[in-house]
Design a protein around this motif. Structure first.
Motif, PDB file in Angstrom:
ATOM      1  N   LEU A  61       0.626  -1.277   0.017  1.00 44.15           N
ATOM      2  CA  LEU A  61       0.092  -0.133  -0.084  1.00 44.15           C
ATOM      3  C   LEU A  61       0.884   1.385  -0.223  1.00 44.15           C
ATOM      4  O   LEU A  61       0.599   2.150  -0.588  1.00 44.15           O
ATOM      5  CB  LEU A  61      -1.040   0.041   1.328  1.00 44.15           C
TER       6      LEU A  61
ATOM      7  N   SER B  87      -6.434  -1.575  -3.855  1.00 44.06           N
ATOM      8  CA  SER B  87      -5.943  -0.949  -2.735  1.00 44.06           C
ATOM      9  C   SER B  87      -7.152  -1.331  -1.496  1.00 44.06           C
ATOM     10  O   SER B  87      -6.621  -1.464  -0.435  1.00 44.06           O
ATOM     11  CB  SER B  87      -5.764   0.415  -3.061  1.00 44.06           C
ATOM     12  N   LEU B  88      -8.397  -1.186  -2.090  1.00 45.98           N
ATOM     13  CA  LEU B  88      -9.394  -1.557  -1.113  1.00 45.98           C
ATOM     14  C   LEU B  88      -9.369  -2.982  -0.635  1.00 45.98           C
ATOM     15  O   LEU B  88      -9.532  -3.395   0.670  1.00 45.98           O
ATOM     16  CB  LEU B  88     -10.681  -1.111  -1.818  1.00 45.98           C
TER      17      LEU B  88
ATOM     18  N   TRP C  79      -6.427  -3.352   1.644  1.00 54.90           N
ATOM     19  CA  TRP C  79      -6.811  -2.706   3.094  1.00 54.90           C
ATOM     20  C   TRP C  79      -7.736  -3.563   3.761  1.00 54.90           C
ATOM     21  O   TRP C  79      -7.589  -3.820   5.137  1.00 54.90           O
ATOM     22  CB  TRP C  79      -7.381  -1.385   2.913  1.00 54.90           C
TER      23      TRP C  79
ATOM     24  N   GLU D 108      -7.104  -5.244   7.553  1.00 52.45           N
ATOM     25  CA  GLU D 108      -7.925  -5.236   8.526  1.00 52.45           C
ATOM     26  C   GLU D 108      -8.123  -6.615   9.309  1.00 52.45           C
ATOM     27  O   GLU D 108      -8.160  -6.758  10.576  1.00 52.45           O
ATOM     28  CB  GLU D 108      -9.273  -4.560   8.231  1.00 52.45           C
TER      29      GLU D 108
END
Length: 87
Positions: A30, A40-41, A44, A48
């Motif tokens: 990232l 990217s999402l 991410w 998480e």
């Protein structure tokens, strides 16, 4: 790897070290950029999940440590030691 009741890391079955290493790789990806917004999402979201796995391991370790120390010593305050009474 054996998962005790307080060390269950989730559906991935990753150890703390494995989750932390993968999380580090995701952070590096990232930070380097170059991915599409969608990628990217997804990175991410995986990050998480990995952070949650690491937190579960750390919470379990803290609970085991607290249990090993016993109910009497929580480590919250000063305790007298034999060296404290050198009068």
């Amino acid at each position: 790897m054996s998962n005790g009741a307080s060390g269950v890391a989730g559906d991935d079955g990753l150890s703390y070290e494995q989750a932390r290493a993968e999380l580090g790789q995701i952070v590096a990806q990232l930070e380097s950029g170059g991915q599409s917004l969608e990628d990217s999402l997804a990175l991410w979201a995986r990050g998480e999940e990995l952070a949650d796995i690491c937190q579960q391991w750390l919470t379990g370790a803290a609970a085991r440590l607290e249990a090993a120390l016993g109910d009497g010593d929580t480590g919250d305050g000063p305790t007298a030691t034999p060296d404290d009474s050198d009068d």
